[in-house]
Motif scaffolding. Structure first.
Motif, PDB file in Angstrom:
ATOM      1  N   ARG A   6       0.837  -1.200   0.000  1.00 59.24           N
ATOM      2  CA  ARG A   6       0.000   0.000   0.000  1.00 59.24           C
ATOM      3  C   ARG A   6       0.871   1.249   0.000  1.00 59.24           C
ATOM      4  O   ARG A   6       0.600   2.206  -0.716  1.00 59.24           O
ATOM      5  CB  ARG A   6      -0.938  -0.005   1.206  1.00 59.24           C
ATOM      6  N   HIS A   7       1.928   1.222   0.782  1.00 56.75           N
ATOM      7  CA  HIS A   7       2.827   2.371   0.873  1.00 56.75           C
ATOM      8  C   HIS A   7       3.528   2.623  -0.464  1.00 56.75           C
ATOM      9  O   HIS A   7       3.649   3.763  -0.906  1.00 56.75           O
ATOM     10  CB  HIS A   7       3.853   2.152   1.983  1.00 56.75           C
ATOM     11  N   LEU A   8       3.977   1.561  -1.131  1.00 58.02           N
ATOM     12  CA  LEU A   8       4.637   1.710  -2.433  1.00 58.02           C
ATOM     13  C   LEU A   8       3.732   2.353  -3.465  1.00 58.02           C
ATOM     14  O   LEU A   8       4.189   3.059  -4.353  1.00 58.02           O
ATOM     15  CB  LEU A   8       5.097   0.350  -2.959  1.00 58.02           C
ATOM     16  N   MET A   9       2.437   2.109  -3.356  1.00 56.59           N
ATOM     17  CA  MET A   9       1.495   2.659  -4.321  1.00 56.59           C
ATOM     18  C   MET A   9       0.925   3.999  -3.871  1.00 56.59           C
ATOM     19  O   MET A   9       0.001   4.523  -4.484  1.00 56.59           O
ATOM     20  CB  MET A   9       0.380   1.656  -4.567  1.00 56.59           C
ATOM     21  N   GLY A  10       1.458   4.537  -2.771  1.00 55.12           N
ATOM     22  CA  GLY A  10       1.021   5.844  -2.302  1.00 55.12           C
ATOM     23  C   GLY A  10      -0.275   5.804  -1.508  1.00 55.12           C
ATOM     24  O   GLY A  10      -0.921   6.834  -1.320  1.00 55.12           O
ATOM     25  N   LEU A  11      -0.659   4.632  -1.017  1.00 58.83           N
ATOM     26  CA  LEU A  11      -1.883   4.496  -0.230  1.00 58.83           C
ATOM     27  C   LEU A  11      -1.552   4.484   1.253  1.00 58.83           C
ATOM     28  O   LEU A  11      -0.459   4.096   1.658  1.00 58.83           O
ATOM     29  CB  LEU A  11      -2.605   3.189  -0.597  1.00 58.83           C
ATOM     30  N   HIS A  34      14.793   0.780  -7.132  1.00 56.35           N
ATOM     31  CA  HIS A  34      15.170   2.187  -7.039  1.00 56.35           C
ATOM     32  C   HIS A  34      13.918   3.045  -7.174  1.00 56.35           C
ATOM     33  O   HIS A  34      13.009   2.688  -7.916  1.00 56.35           O
ATOM     34  CB  HIS A  34      16.165   2.546  -8.150  1.00 56.35           C
ATOM     35  N   VAL A  35      13.889   4.156  -6.467  1.00 63.75           N
ATOM     36  CA  VAL A  35      12.799   5.120  -6.589  1.00 63.75           C
ATOM     37  C   VAL A  35      13.422   6.462  -6.957  1.00 63.75           C
ATOM     38  O   VAL A  35      14.307   6.949  -6.265  1.00 63.75           O
ATOM     39  CB  VAL A  35      11.986   5.247  -5.279  1.00 63.75           C
ATOM     40  N   TYR A  36      12.980   7.028  -8.067  1.00 64.61           N
ATOM     41  CA  TYR A  36      13.462   8.321  -8.544  1.00 64.61           C
ATOM     42  C   TYR A  36      12.400   9.369  -8.220  1.00 64.61           C
ATOM     43  O   TYR A  36      11.210   9.079  -8.275  1.00 64.61           O
ATOM     44  CB  TYR A  36      13.671   8.299 -10.055  1.00 64.61           C
ATOM     45  N   ALA A  37      12.822  10.581  -7.930  1.00 59.95           N
ATOM     46  CA  ALA A  37      11.871  11.642  -7.597  1.00 59.95           C
ATOM     47  C   ALA A  37      10.951  11.960  -8.771  1.00 59.95           C
ATOM     48  O   ALA A  37       9.773  12.243  -8.588  1.00 59.95           O
ATOM     49  CB  ALA A  37      12.612  12.903  -7.151  1.00 59.95           C
ATOM     50  N   MET A 139      10.985  -2.475 -15.521  1.00 63.03           N
ATOM     51  CA  MET A 139       9.906  -1.516 -15.745  1.00 63.03           C
ATOM     52  C   MET A 139      10.194  -0.237 -14.980  1.00 63.03           C
ATOM     53  O   MET A 139      10.773  -0.264 -13.893  1.00 63.03           O
ATOM     54  CB  MET A 139       8.572  -2.054 -15.225  1.00 63.03           C
ATOM     55  N   PHE A 140       9.754   0.860 -15.562  1.00 60.58           N
ATOM     56  CA  PHE A 140       9.768   2.151 -14.900  1.00 60.58           C
ATOM     57  C   PHE A 140       8.306   2.579 -14.832  1.00 60.58           C
ATOM     58  O   PHE A 140       7.654   2.724 -15.871  1.00 60.58           O
ATOM     59  CB  PHE A 140      10.619   3.158 -15.676  1.00 60.58           C
ATOM     60  N   VAL A 141       7.782   2.742 -13.621  1.00 64.28           N
ATOM     61  CA  VAL A 141       6.360   2.972 -13.414  1.00 64.28           C
ATOM     62  C   VAL A 141       6.155   4.284 -12.661  1.00 64.28           C
ATOM     63  O   VAL A 141       6.826   4.534 -11.656  1.00 64.28           O
ATOM     64  CB  VAL A 141       5.740   1.807 -12.602  1.00 64.28           C
ATOM     65  N   SER A 142       5.235   5.088 -13.161  1.00 67.45           N
ATOM     66  CA  SER A 142       4.825   6.298 -12.457  1.00 67.45           C
ATOM     67  C   SER A 142       3.320   6.431 -12.602  1.00 67.45           C
ATOM     68  O   SER A 142       2.682   5.611 -13.265  1.00 67.45           O
ATOM     69  CB  SER A 142       5.560   7.525 -13.004  1.00 67.45           C
ATOM     70  N   THR A 143       2.748   7.451 -12.000  1.00 66.01           N
ATOM     71  CA  THR A 143       1.296   7.569 -11.982  1.00 66.01           C
ATOM     72  C   THR A 143       0.827   8.948 -12.418  1.00 66.01           C
ATOM     73  O   THR A 143       1.563   9.923 -12.306  1.00 66.01           O
ATOM     74  CB  THR A 143       0.741   7.242 -10.575  1.00 66.01           C
ATOM     75  N   PHE A 144      -0.381   9.008 -12.925  1.00 63.41           N
ATOM     76  CA  PHE A 144      -1.050  10.266 -13.240  1.00 63.41           C
ATOM     77  C   PHE A 144      -1.966  10.608 -12.079  1.00 63.41           C
ATOM     78  O   PHE A 144      -2.547   9.725 -11.447  1.00 63.41           O
ATOM     79  CB  PHE A 144      -1.899  10.119 -14.511  1.00 63.41           C
ATOM     80  N   ASP A 145      -2.101  11.882 -11.802  1.00 65.47           N
ATOM     81  CA  ASP A 145      -2.980  12.347 -10.741  1.00 65.47           C
ATOM     82  C   ASP A 145      -3.566  13.686 -11.174  1.00 65.47           C
ATOM     83  O   ASP A 145      -3.093  14.290 -12.129  1.00 65.47           O
ATOM     84  CB  ASP A 145      -2.179  12.494  -9.433  1.00 65.47           C
ATOM     85  N   ALA A 146      -4.569  14.156 -10.474  1.00 69.36           N
ATOM     86  CA  ALA A 146      -5.145  15.451 -10.798  1.00 69.36           C
ATOM     87  C   ALA A 146      -4.118  16.571 -10.652  1.00 69.36           C
ATOM     88  O   ALA A 146      -4.218  17.606 -11.303  1.00 69.36           O
ATOM     89  CB  ALA A 146      -6.343  15.722  -9.887  1.00 69.36           C
ATOM     90  N   ASP A 147      -3.107  16.359  -9.813  1.00 65.33           N
ATOM     91  CA  ASP A 147      -2.116  17.401  -9.533  1.00 65.33           C
ATOM     92  C   ASP A 147      -0.831  17.288 -10.342  1.00 65.33           C
ATOM     93  O   ASP A 147       0.015  18.169 -10.241  1.00 65.33           O
ATOM     94  CB  ASP A 147      -1.766  17.398  -8.043  1.00 65.33           C
ATOM     95  N   TYR A 156       9.235   4.494 -10.237  1.00 63.87           N
ATOM     96  CA  TYR A 156       9.733   3.289  -9.577  1.00 63.87           C
ATOM     97  C   TYR A 156      10.383   2.385 -10.602  1.00 63.87           C
ATOM     98  O   TYR A 156       9.778   2.068 -11.630  1.00 63.87           O
ATOM     99  CB  TYR A 156       8.582   2.543  -8.890  1.00 63.87           C
ATOM    100  N   LYS A 157      11.587   1.962 -10.322  1.00 68.05           N
ATOM    101  CA  LYS A 157      12.263   0.968 -11.162  1.00 68.05           C
ATOM    102  C   LYS A 157      11.907  -0.390 -10.578  1.00 68.05           C
ATOM    103  O   LYS A 157      12.250  -0.693  -9.430  1.00 68.05           O
ATOM    104  CB  LYS A 157      13.772   1.189 -11.146  1.00 68.05           C
ATOM    105  N   VAL A 158      11.208  -1.201 -11.360  1.00 63.38           N
ATOM    106  CA  VAL A 158      10.683  -2.482 -10.888  1.00 63.38           C
ATOM    107  C   VAL A 158      11.298  -3.594 -11.733  1.00 63.38           C
ATOM    108  O   VAL A 158      11.204  -3.574 -12.959  1.00 63.38           O
ATOM    109  CB  VAL A 158       9.137  -2.519 -11.009  1.00 63.38           C
ATOM    110  N   MET A 159      11.927  -4.552 -11.060  1.00 65.65           N
ATOM    111  CA  MET A 159      12.553  -5.695 -11.737  1.00 65.65           C
ATOM    112  C   MET A 159      11.674  -6.926 -11.542  1.00 65.65           C
ATOM    113  O   MET A 159      11.053  -7.094 -10.500  1.00 65.65           O
ATOM    114  CB  MET A 159      13.929  -5.975 -11.129  1.00 65.65           C
TER     115      MET A 159
END
Length: 185
Positions: A6-11, A34-37, A139-147, A156-159
């Motif tokens: 949950r924390h990894l997904m921002g919940l 790895h987590v990139y800003a 994989m490199f994963v990020s998210t879209f949000d209203a902000d 997030y770099k996910v292996m």
């Protein structure tokens, strides 16, 4: 879902750590290496992997900054010397009925790449949540949000890892969206 995931997904955590709940331990999730800003912080890592990739999957809204424009993040990685085969590239873009101008421009620019690699471009029509760049087994994963846009989000770099839920979940989502999508290139 475990609190760490949950924390990894921002919940928020299901159980408050102040009440004796388990604290987050990244070692429980060896997939996230790895987590990139922001995506810009991950760009060199992405480019290095893409330059040697056999397969490249992209899930984006327009994809202009990722692969659509000549100076985009991934475009230069696709043109290879004649003796070296280009990668298989699959791209999912938001259906232009939702965001007409940028998507159609990206599709036009992507058609130019069909001569240098095995290119497949599809449209999807669901609300964008995730931005995914898969280069072989990374994989490199990020998210879209209203902000913020996907490139402004933490990346997030996910292996791929045995029994790893994140890599497999994102790959399964991509394949399902591809199957439901409409091929345009």
């Amino acid at each position: 879902m475990p609190d760490g995931a949950r924390h990894l997904m921002g919940l928020a955590a299901a159980h408050d750590a102040r009440n004796g709940g388990k604290t987050f331990d990244l070692s429980e999730f060896p997939e996230v290496v790895h987590v990139y800003a922001q995506q810009t912080a991950a760009s060199e890592d992405i480019k290095q992997l893409a330059a040697l990739a056999r397969e490249l999957d992209v899930l984006a809204v327009r994809g202009l900054g990722l692969i659509g424009l000549k100076d985009s993040l991934l475009r230069s990685s696709l043109a290879r010397p004649a003796e070296q085969q280009g990668p298989r590239v699959r791209i999912l873009l938001l259906d232009p009925e939702s965001l007409a101008g940028g998507v159609t421009l990206s599709e036009t620019r992507l058609r130019e790449l069909s001569g240098v690699c095995d290119l497949q471009v599809y449209r999807y029509d669901m609300r964008p949540t995730w931005r995914v760049i898969r280069v072989d087994d990374t994989m490199f994963v990020s998210t879209f949000d209203a902000d913020w846009e996907g490139h402004e989000s933490a990346t997030y770099k996910v292996m791929e890892a045995p029994q790893g839920p994140l890599y497999r979940g994102f790959q399964r989502m991509f394949e399902a969206m591809l199957k439901e999508g409409s091929r345009v290139v």
